[in-house]
Motif scaffolding. Structure first.
Motif, short mmCIF file in Angstrom:
data_model
loop_
_atom_site.label_atom_id
_atom_site.label_comp_id
_atom_site.label_asym_id
_atom_site.label_seq_id
_atom_site.Cartn_x
_atom_site.Cartn_y
_atom_site.Cartn_z
N ALA A 96 0.78 -1.36 0.09
CA ALA A 96 -0.19 0.10 0.07
C ALA A 96 0.81 1.19 -0.05
N MET A 97 1.88 1.35 0.69
CA MET A 97 2.93 2.21 0.88
C MET A 97 3.56 2.63 -0.59
N ALA A 98 3.89 1.48 -1.09
CA ALA A 98 4.39 1.66 -2.56
C ALA A 98 3.66 2.30 -3.46
N VAL A 99 2.31 1.95 -3.28
CA VAL A 99 1.38 2.24 -4.37
C VAL A 99 1.05 3.69 -4.17
N ALA A 100 0.79 3.81 -2.86
CA ALA A 100 0.50 5.58 -2.47
C ALA A 100 1.59 6.39 -2.83
N SER A 101 2.76 6.04 -2.79
CA SER A 101 3.90 6.85 -3.03
C SER A 101 4.43 6.89 -4.56
N GLY A 102 3.67 6.01 -5.35
CA GLY A 102 3.97 5.83 -6.80
C GLY A 102 5.32 5.22 -7.07
N ALA A 103 5.71 4.31 -6.00
CA ALA A 103 6.89 3.64 -6.33
C ALA A 103 6.56 2.29 -7.07
N ALA A 104 5.34 1.94 -7.09
CA ALA A 104 4.85 1.02 -7.91
C ALA A 104 3.38 0.90 -8.14
N GLU A 105 2.97 0.56 -9.27
CA GLU A 105 1.49 0.43 -9.42
C GLU A 105 0.71 -0.87 -9.32
N VAL A 106 1.37 -2.10 -9.53
CA VAL A 106 0.90 -3.35 -9.01
C VAL A 106 1.72 -4.19 -8.38
N VAL A 107 1.40 -4.21 -7.03
CA VAL A 107 2.26 -5.07 -6.17
C VAL A 107 1.82 -6.49 -5.64
N LEU A 108 2.59 -7.59 -6.07
CA LEU A 108 2.12 -8.90 -5.34
C LEU A 108 2.57 -9.24 -4.13
N CYS A 109 1.89 -9.78 -3.22
CA CYS A 109 2.29 -10.02 -2.11
C CYS A 109 2.04 -11.58 -1.88
N TYR A 110 3.21 -12.44 -1.46
CA TYR A 110 2.95 -13.85 -1.41
C TYR A 110 3.47 -14.61 -0.17
N ARG A 111 2.91 -15.78 0.13
CA ARG A 111 3.69 -16.57 0.95
C ARG A 111 3.58 -18.07 0.59
N ALA A 112 4.57 -18.63 0.25
CA ALA A 112 4.44 -20.19 -0.25
C ALA A 112 5.47 -20.99 0.75
N MET A 113 4.95 -22.11 1.06
CA MET A 113 5.67 -22.94 2.22
C MET A 113 5.47 -24.24 1.86
N ASN A 114 6.31 -25.44 2.03
CA ASN A 114 6.28 -26.75 2.35
C ASN A 114 6.77 -27.00 4.02
N GLU A 115 5.68 -26.33 4.69
CA GLU A 115 6.27 -26.43 6.05
C GLU A 115 5.95 -27.75 6.61
N ARG A 116 5.20 -28.53 6.24
CA ARG A 116 4.86 -29.99 6.76
C ARG A 116 5.85 -30.89 6.07
N SER A 117 5.98 -30.99 4.74
CA SER A 117 6.73 -32.02 4.05
C SER A 117 8.02 -31.66 3.88
N TRP A 118 8.69 -30.33 4.01
CA TRP A 118 10.19 -29.94 3.72
C TRP A 118 10.85 -29.83 5.03
N TYR A 119 10.10 -28.98 5.72
CA TYR A 119 10.73 -28.54 7.39
C TYR A 119 9.56 -28.03 8.17
N ARG A 120 9.75 -28.19 9.36
CA ARG A 120 8.89 -28.19 10.46
C ARG A 120 9.11 -27.05 11.62
N PHE A 121 8.67 -25.85 11.51
CA PHE A 121 8.91 -24.82 12.47
C PHE A 121 8.63 -25.13 13.74
N GLY A 122 7.73 -25.88 13.92
CA GLY A 122 7.44 -26.51 15.52
C GLY A 122 8.22 -27.70 16.15
N GLN A 123 9.20 -28.16 15.35
CA GLN A 123 9.88 -28.90 15.85
C GLN A 123 11.29 -28.38 16.31
N ALA A 124 11.90 -28.89 17.58
CA ALA A 124 13.15 -28.44 17.97
C ALA A 124 14.04 -28.65 17.00
#
Length: 391
Positions: A96-124
């Motif tokens: 939103a800041m980028a759009v409001a300031s003119g730094a960008a016009e169309v901004v993609l936000c994403y989060r992609a994860m294989n947090e179960r099959s590749w690695y597990r944040f919840g394990q020590a």
């Protein structure tokens, strides 16, 4: 820029997601691209128009590669936000800041994860801190057995119970309500699988007082959002989710999941800082919010978040929960998609997508009369938040 200059300057116009699973069978960059292309199609914007990207420091997909593989032409803005789930809403704020300031016009936000099959944040040891300062920080807690997010949250949860009389059953009511919503959401991993309070109380102990059903899922999947100016959003012909407020916050004596040196560890000053900024920016108050997306990585942290956001007074969230105000048919239903307890754990990005659906009126668990939705990010770390509204 004045404190309210960001309010109403930009909107989320596209949302996209993969399926949520425990074994995607695909690379994380493919998941990111699938979600991004779906979000662009939903917005009615061509991939080559993307000129900004914002994501999390924990995301493994380089912005330049995502942009190139999408078919982007020129990437003028890119940023990443730290602190895991605390980042959840902040990439949208950056967009939103980028759009409001003119730094960008169309901004993609994403989060992609294989947090179960590749690695597990919840394990020590599952995802070890690589930075020296983080390794030093956690070296004070590891000898005491505080090796996982669950064990670290358990300390604050027990203090909250002592201070305010909350019980394990209160935490369970949060989980039961989330799974009730997930049970009627075909996109949720726990679709068709509600639980009872007895199920919660008999689930195995993970880190006293946290039981298994107090803990969010470990998921594979991706979610993407498209942010552009409100003027452009109106030209697209859909129903935009206007960004009425966006904020970040880090409180006094802030540590990463271990802010044990404060005068009180049964409250979340960083979340209150975010909420206060959002209400000031939007001109709204808690009474103006019809439904909320409350970050539910662990059920005990839902209660002080409700208090920090002004939905009930400090120490009174247990009564709010006991009354069913947070559940289906309540006065402030939270996480109608099922949350991270019931739909999927995608570091909160899926919650923002649900907030957009609620504004559009297209959620499978649509709440009546929704005009504004408040969204929180991870608790226990520096955090962020959003208020989305109808145009």
């Amino acid at each position: 820029m004045t404190s309210n200059a960001l309010s109403g300057a930009a909107a989320i116009v596209g949302i996209g997601a993969t399926e949520f699973s425990k074994a995607s069978g695909r690379t994380e960059i493919r998941l990111a691209l699938e979600a991004a292309l779906a979000a662009l199609a939903d917005a009615g914007i061509a991939p080559e128009e993307v000129d900004g990207i914002s994501t999390y420091t924990m995301d493994n997909n380089p912005e330049a590669d995502v942009h190139r593989l999408l078919g982007g032409r020129a990437l003028r803005f890119f940023s990443r936000i730290d602190y895991g789930g605390g980042a959840a809403c902040a990439p949208v704020m950056q967009a939103a800041m980028a759009v409001a300031s003119g730094a960008a016009e169309v901004v993609l936000c994403y989060r992609a994860m294989n947090e179960r099959s590749w690695y597990r944040f919840g394990q020590a040891g599952g995802v070890a801190p690589s930075a020296l300062y983080k390794s030093t920080h956690y070296s004070w807690y590891s000898p005491a057995g505080l090796l996982t997010p669950a064990s670290q949250v358990a300390i604050a949860a027990r203090r909250y119970m002592i201070d305010f009389g909350a019980t394990s059953e209160d935490f369970g009511r949060v989980s039961v309500a989330a799974r009730d919503f997930a049970a009627t959401n075909p996109a949720a991993f726990f679709y068709g699988k509600p639980i009872t309070l007895e199920d919660h109380q008999t689930s195995r102990m993970i880190a006293d007082p946290l039981r298994l059903l107090d803990c969010c899922q470990e998921s594979d999947g991706a979610v993407a959002l498209i942010v552009t100016s409100l003027d452009r959003a109106r030209q697209l012909g859909g129903r935009p989710a206007v960004i009425r407020a966006a904020a970040q916050g880090s409180g006094p004596e802030q540590h990463l999941m271990t802010s044990y040196y404060r005068d009180s560890i049964s409250e979340l000053p960083e979340m209150k800082l975010v909420a206060d900024q959002m209400y000031a920016m939007s001109g709204l108050a808690p009474a103006d919010i019809q439904t909320a997306i409350i970050y539910d990585h662990f059920t005990p942290y839902v209660l002080p978040q409700l208090e920090a956001c002004g939905f009930c007074a400090r120490g009174e969230a247990r009564e709010f929960i006991r009354s069913g105000a947070h559940a289906r048919g309540g006065r402030l239903p939270i996480n109608p998609h099922g949350g991270q307890l019931g739909e999927a754990y995608v570091h909160g990005m899926n919650g923002i997508a649900e907030a957009v659906r609620q504004i559009r009126g297209t959620s499978v668990n649509q709440q009546p009369g929704v005009e504004h939705v408040l969204v929180t990010a991870g608790a226990g770390v520096p955090t962020s938040g959003l208020i989305l509204g109808r145009d």
